[in-house]
Design a protein around this motif. Structure first.
Motif, PDB file in Angstrom:
ATOM      1  N   THR A 109     -65.940  21.405-105.040  1.00  0.00           N
ATOM      2  CA  THR A 109     -66.546  21.827-106.572  1.00  0.00           C
ATOM      3  C   THR A 109     -66.128  23.282-107.206  1.00  0.00           C
ATOM      4  OG1 THR A 109     -68.573  22.464-105.511  1.00  0.00           O
ATOM      5  CG2 THR A 109     -68.583  20.324-106.165  1.00  0.00           C
ATOM      6  N   SER A 110     -65.933  24.038-106.337  1.00  0.00           N
ATOM      7  CA  SER A 110     -65.372  25.414-106.832  1.00  0.00           C
ATOM      8  C   SER A 110     -64.455  26.068-106.081  1.00  0.00           C
ATOM      9  CB  SER A 110     -66.859  26.385-106.853  1.00  0.00           C
ATOM     10  OG  SER A 110     -66.299  27.729-107.243  1.00  0.00           O
ATOM     11  N   ASP A 111     -63.513  26.501-106.661  1.00  0.00           N
ATOM     12  CA  ASP A 111     -62.364  27.333-105.677  1.00  0.00           C
ATOM     13  C   ASP A 111     -62.871  28.810-105.402  1.00  0.00           C
ATOM     14  OD1 ASP A 111     -62.122  28.629-108.150  1.00  0.00           O
ATOM     15  OD2 ASP A 111     -60.104  27.809-108.590  1.00  0.00           O
ATOM     16  N   GLY A 112     -63.979  29.459-105.587  1.00  0.00           N
ATOM     17  CA  GLY A 112     -64.265  30.724-105.258  1.00  0.00           C
ATOM     18  C   GLY A 112     -63.614  31.759-106.063  1.00  0.00           C
ATOM     19  N   GLY A 113     -62.725  31.289-107.145  1.00  0.00           N
ATOM     20  CA  GLY A 113     -61.991  32.344-108.073  1.00  0.00           C
ATOM     21  C   GLY A 113     -60.587  32.443-107.416  1.00  0.00           C
ATOM     22  N   ASP A 114     -60.149  31.574-106.585  1.00  0.00           N
ATOM     23  CA  ASP A 114     -58.642  31.599-106.056  1.00  0.00           C
ATOM     24  C   ASP A 114     -58.507  30.320-105.975  1.00  0.00           C
ATOM     25  OD1 ASP A 114     -56.412  32.617-105.512  1.00  0.00           O
ATOM     26  OD2 ASP A 114     -56.955  32.858-103.160  1.00  0.00           O
ATOM     27  N   THR A 115     -57.102  29.727-106.311  1.00  0.00           N
ATOM     28  CA  THR A 115     -56.713  28.400-105.955  1.00  0.00           C
ATOM     29  C   THR A 115     -56.803  27.965-104.969  1.00  0.00           C
ATOM     30  OG1 THR A 115     -55.202  28.717-107.894  1.00  0.00           O
ATOM     31  CG2 THR A 115     -54.666  27.128-106.553  1.00  0.00           C
ATOM     32  N   VAL A 116     -57.306  26.551-104.691  1.00  0.00           N
ATOM     33  CA  VAL A 116     -57.023  25.990-103.267  1.00  0.00           C
ATOM     34  C   VAL A 116     -55.876  25.630-102.795  1.00  0.00           C
ATOM     35  CG1 VAL A 116     -58.078  24.030-102.257  1.00  0.00           C
ATOM     36  CG2 VAL A 116     -59.643  25.231-103.674  1.00  0.00           C
ATOM     37  N   ILE A 117     -55.464  25.900-101.919  1.00  0.00           N
ATOM     38  CA  ILE A 117     -53.859  25.782-101.380  1.00  0.00           C
ATOM     39  C   ILE A 117     -53.808  24.441-100.615  1.00  0.00           C
ATOM     40  CG2 ILE A 117     -53.086  27.934-101.962  1.00  0.00           C
ATOM     41  CD1 ILE A 117     -52.952  28.454 -99.071  1.00  0.00           C
ATOM     42  N   GLU A 118     -55.148  23.970-100.082  1.00  0.00           N
ATOM     43  CA  GLU A 118     -54.995  22.973 -99.033  1.00  0.00           C
ATOM     44  C   GLU A 118     -56.651  22.536 -98.883  1.00  0.00           C
ATOM     45  OE1 GLU A 118     -54.567  21.873 -94.145  1.00  0.00           O
ATOM     46  OE2 GLU A 118     -53.286  23.374 -95.164  1.00  0.00           O
TER      47      GLU A 118
END
Length: 193
Positions: free
Chosen positions: A21-30
């Motif tokens: 639901t959220s990437d924490g401010g950085d792109t989810v790479i996996e």
């Protein structure tokens, strides 16, 4: 959850997934699913990668051991680290207890040389066998006369199935008189049959 065969070993599969639901401010790479037979699996356990970015995802996870409680969690990785979802569990199904059967009938009338064999599979090994009205407690009953026999197979989880056998024998020899000639005089020996 479904069952499948892999190299003659029964396994199960399940559709598992998660939602980032959220990437924490950085792109989810996996992102993906981790699973284990112990609680709170991590990426050090069995890991199934299912794409990247945020959003919902799912995949069919194959080759799960049968009759086992599986712990699984969704995970997501970005440059800040790895985040896990809540530990969830389910138990995979066992293949049902089943058996194949074969028999050898008595070789001649009134002979007791028949046999019957069951080969159990599925369920939870080891298996026990009980033959009725006779035949013993092994997977093969021998020295059987013509008649009906029932084998009850029970697995270690107390599941039972039965297999029925009808041992046959050849028809008994039958003789009837074809013709006869009576003796023609008292004390004579010229009769035949």
């Amino acid at each position: 959850i479904r069952r499948q065969r892999q190299m003659c070993k029964e396994t199960a599969s399940a559709v598992l997934g998660g939602d980032v639901t959220s990437d924490g401010g950085d792109t989810v790479i996996e992102r993906g699913i981790v699973w284990s037979t112990t609680i709170n699996p991590t990426v050090s356990d069995t890991k199934i990668s299912i794409g990247n970015g945020t959003g919902s995802y799912s995949s069919t996870i194959n080759f799960l051991p049968q009759g086992t409680t599986i712990n699984f969690r969704a995970y997501a990785i970005n440059s800040l680290g790895t985040s896990y979802g809540t530990n969830r569990t389910f138990t995979t199904l066992l293949s049902p207890l089943s058996a194949t059967q074969s028999q050898t009938n008595a070789s001649c009338n009134w002979s007791c040389n028949g046999s019957a064999t069951v080969t159990a599979s599925g369920g939870v090994a080891p298996y026990t066998y009980s033959w009725s009205p006779s035949g013993g407690t092994g997977s093969t009953a021998s020295s059987l006369c013509a008649g009906t026999y029932i084998c009850t197979i029970t697995d270690s989880a107390s599941n039972s199935i039965t297999r029925s056998f009808t041992i046959t024998q050849p028809t008994a020899i039958s003789v009837t008189p074809a013709s006869q000639t009576n003796v023609s005089f008292f004390g004579g020996s010229n009769g035949d049959a």
